[in-house]
Structures are given as C-alpha cells and as structure tokens.
Design a protein around this motif. Structure first.
Motif, PDB file in Angstrom:
ATOM      1  N   ALA A   1      -1.085  10.131 -10.526  1.00  0.00           N
ATOM      2  CA  ALA A   1      -0.586  11.185  -9.641  1.00  0.00           C
ATOM      3  C   ALA A   1       0.935  11.270  -9.702  1.00  0.00           C
ATOM      4  N   ALA A   2       1.600  10.125  -9.622  1.00  0.00           N
ATOM      5  CA  ALA A   2       3.066  10.104  -9.650  1.00  0.00           C
ATOM      6  C   ALA A   2       3.605  10.655 -10.970  1.00  0.00           C
ATOM      7  N   SER A   3       2.964  10.312 -12.082  1.00  0.00           N
ATOM      8  CA  SER A   3       3.434  10.803 -13.377  1.00  0.00           C
ATOM      9  C   SER A   3       3.190  12.304 -13.531  1.00  0.00           C
ATOM     10  N   SER A   4       2.312  12.843 -12.700  1.00  0.00           N
ATOM     11  CA  SER A   4       2.030  14.279 -12.719  1.00  0.00           C
ATOM     12  C   SER A   4       2.815  15.024 -11.648  1.00  0.00           C
ATOM     13  N   GLY A   5       3.631  14.283 -10.886  1.00  0.00           N
ATOM     14  CA  GLY A   5       4.413  14.905  -9.822  1.00  0.00           C
ATOM     15  C   GLY A   5       3.617  15.185  -8.561  1.00  0.00           C
ATOM     16  N   VAL A   6       2.494  14.492  -8.391  1.00  0.00           N
ATOM     17  CA  VAL A   6       1.635  14.685  -7.231  1.00  0.00           C
ATOM     18  C   VAL A   6       1.766  13.475  -6.318  1.00  0.00           C
ATOM     19  N   THR A   7       1.869  13.723  -5.027  1.00  0.00           N
ATOM     20  CA  THR A   7       1.895  12.632  -4.062  1.00  0.00           C
ATOM     21  C   THR A   7       0.542  12.568  -3.372  1.00  0.00           C
ATOM     22  N   LEU A   8      -0.139  11.440  -3.513  1.00  0.00           N
ATOM     23  CA  LEU A   8      -1.422  11.263  -2.841  1.00  0.00           C
ATOM     24  C   LEU A   8      -1.200  10.622  -1.484  1.00  0.00           C
ATOM     25  N   LYS A   9      -1.849  11.171  -0.502  1.00  0.00           N
ATOM     26  CA  LYS A   9      -1.844  10.597   0.841  1.00  0.00           C
ATOM     27  C   LYS A   9      -3.290  10.290   1.196  1.00  0.00           C
ATOM     28  N   PRO A  10      -3.526   9.277   1.994  1.00  0.00           N
ATOM     29  CA  PRO A  10      -4.906   8.936   2.338  1.00  0.00           C
ATOM     30  C   PRO A  10      -5.705  10.112   2.892  1.00  0.00           C
ATOM     31  N   LEU A  11      -5.076  11.006   3.635  1.00  0.00           N
ATOM     32  CA  LEU A  11      -5.825  12.129   4.194  1.00  0.00           C
ATOM     33  C   LEU A  11      -6.294  13.106   3.131  1.00  0.00           C
ATOM     34  N   ASP A  12      -5.714  13.041   1.925  1.00  0.00           N
ATOM     35  CA  ASP A  12      -6.148  13.892   0.815  1.00  0.00           C
ATOM     36  C   ASP A  12      -7.406  13.353   0.140  1.00  0.00           C
ATOM     37  N   LEU A  13      -7.789  12.146   0.478  1.00  0.00           N
ATOM     38  CA  LEU A  13      -8.877  11.454  -0.214  1.00  0.00           C
ATOM     39  C   LEU A  13     -10.113  11.357   0.660  1.00  0.00           C
ATOM     40  N   PRO A  14     -11.271  11.135   0.045  1.00  0.00           N
ATOM     41  CA  PRO A  14     -12.469  10.862   0.833  1.00  0.00           C
ATOM     42  C   PRO A  14     -12.257   9.609   1.683  1.00  0.00           C
ATOM     43  N   SER A  15     -12.900   9.563   2.827  1.00  0.00           N
ATOM     44  CA  SER A  15     -12.684   8.468   3.780  1.00  0.00           C
ATOM     45  C   SER A  15     -12.910   7.095   3.162  1.00  0.00           C
ATOM     46  N   GLU A  16     -13.866   6.972   2.231  1.00  0.00           N
ATOM     47  CA  GLU A  16     -14.139   5.656   1.656  1.00  0.00           C
ATOM     48  C   GLU A  16     -13.020   5.162   0.747  1.00  0.00           C
ATOM     49  N   LEU A  17     -12.119   6.051   0.319  1.00  0.00           N
ATOM     50  CA  LEU A  17     -11.001   5.640  -0.524  1.00  0.00           C
ATOM     51  C   LEU A  17      -9.699   5.446   0.254  1.00  0.00           C
ATOM     52  N   ARG A  18      -9.647   5.927   1.472  1.00  0.00           N
ATOM     53  CA  ARG A  18      -8.406   5.859   2.262  1.00  0.00           C
ATOM     54  C   ARG A  18      -7.928   4.433   2.478  1.00  0.00           C
ATOM     55  N   ALA A  19      -8.848   3.539   2.783  1.00  0.00           N
ATOM     56  CA  ALA A  19      -8.465   2.150   3.040  1.00  0.00           C
ATOM     57  C   ALA A  19      -7.884   1.493   1.799  1.00  0.00           C
ATOM     58  N   ALA A  20      -8.440   1.801   0.632  1.00  0.00           N
ATOM     59  CA  ALA A  20      -7.940   1.206  -0.608  1.00  0.00           C
ATOM     60  C   ALA A  20      -6.520   1.678  -0.895  1.00  0.00           C
ATOM     61  N   VAL A  21      -6.257   2.968  -0.710  1.00  0.00           N
ATOM     62  CA  VAL A  21      -4.910   3.486  -0.949  1.00  0.00           C
ATOM     63  C   VAL A  21      -3.942   2.923   0.079  1.00  0.00           C
ATOM     64  N   ALA A  22      -4.355   2.848   1.330  1.00  0.00           N
ATOM     65  CA  ALA A  22      -3.496   2.298   2.377  1.00  0.00           C
ATOM     66  C   ALA A  22      -3.171   0.833   2.100  1.00  0.00           C
ATOM     67  N   ALA A  23      -4.140   0.100   1.557  1.00  0.00           N
ATOM     68  CA  ALA A  23      -3.902  -1.309   1.241  1.00  0.00           C
ATOM     69  C   ALA A  23      -2.862  -1.462   0.141  1.00  0.00           C
ATOM     70  N   VAL A  24      -2.820  -0.520  -0.781  1.00  0.00           N
ATOM     71  CA  VAL A  24      -1.890  -0.585  -1.902  1.00  0.00           C
ATOM     72  C   VAL A  24      -0.511  -0.074  -1.524  1.00  0.00           C
ATOM     73  N   THR A  25      -0.467   1.040  -0.792  1.00  0.00           N
ATOM     74  CA  THR A  25       0.817   1.674  -0.490  1.00  0.00           C
ATOM     75  C   THR A  25       1.476   1.125   0.759  1.00  0.00           C
ATOM     76  N   GLY A  26       0.718   0.506   1.624  1.00  0.00           N
ATOM     77  CA  GLY A  26       1.252  -0.003   2.876  1.00  0.00           C
ATOM     78  C   GLY A  26       1.149   1.041   3.970  1.00  0.00           C
ATOM     79  N   PRO A  27       1.100   0.615   5.211  1.00  0.00           N
ATOM     80  CA  PRO A  27       0.860   1.543   6.321  1.00  0.00           C
ATOM     81  C   PRO A  27       1.999   2.546   6.534  1.00  0.00           C
ATOM     82  N   THR A  28       3.213   2.219   6.168  1.00  0.00           N
ATOM     83  CA  THR A  28       4.316   3.154   6.429  1.00  0.00           C
ATOM     84  C   THR A  28       4.375   4.284   5.433  1.00  0.00           C
ATOM     85  N   ARG A  29       3.742   4.140   4.274  1.00  0.00           N
ATOM     86  CA  ARG A  29       3.799   5.173   3.238  1.00  0.00           C
ATOM     87  C   ARG A  29       2.531   6.012   3.163  1.00  0.00           C
TER      88      ARG A  29
END
Length: 87
Positions: A57-85
């Motif tokens: 996503a970053a190399s394509s100029g896209v910013t992914l946010k947990p709310l853009d993802l299905p609920s089952e993937l939100r926790a995984a992204v939050a775990a990687v990016t941290g709660p503030t991001r």
C-alpha cells in the motif's frame, strides 16, 4: 474432510507474489501450508501478512487504516502499526 490440515514441503509459504498482478489485477500474498500448526503460527503469520500489505500500500501511495479493512484484519494491522497510527 473434517480436520484436514495440509502441510507444505519446505514449510509455510508466506510471500508477496507480484507476478500475478496481470492475472488477478493486484499483488497476491500467499499464506498457506501451516499443517497442524496453523493455530500456533496464525498470529505471527497474520502480522507478517499485514506488514507485506502495508508495504504494498505504501509503495502505491495508499494509506491503509484499520477501518478500511474487514473486522477480522483490523487487529492484525493495529498490532503492526500501533494504536496511535491506526485511527
């Protein structure tokens, strides 16, 4: 078959496959071959998949946010990016 958990020779396949872009229209992240260890390895593999997806996503100029993802993937992204991001 109930309980069939195929294992892959050579171990888990967890990688970004950019060669399929022309065929499917997007990069593909492979994540299979866990065998009977799927439950044990799922958290670490989910984190690796999230990191690969964020990198694409970053190399394509896209910013992914947990709310853009299905609920089952939100926790995984939050775990990687941290709660503030993730908001």
């Amino acid at each position: 078959w109930t309980g069939l958990r195929p294992q892959r020779r050579g171990g888990i396949r967890l990688e970004l496959d950019r060669d399929l872009v022309a065929e499917v229209g997007a990069p593909v992240i492979h994540n299979y071959g866990h065998g009977g260890s799927g439950v044990v390895t799922s958290w670490g593999c989910a984190e690796d998949v999230a990191m690969l997806a964020l990198g694409v996503a970053a190399s394509s100029g896209v910013t992914l946010k947990p709310l853009d993802l299905p609920s089952e993937l939100r926790a995984a992204v939050a775990a990687v990016t941290g709660p503030t991001r993730t908001s």
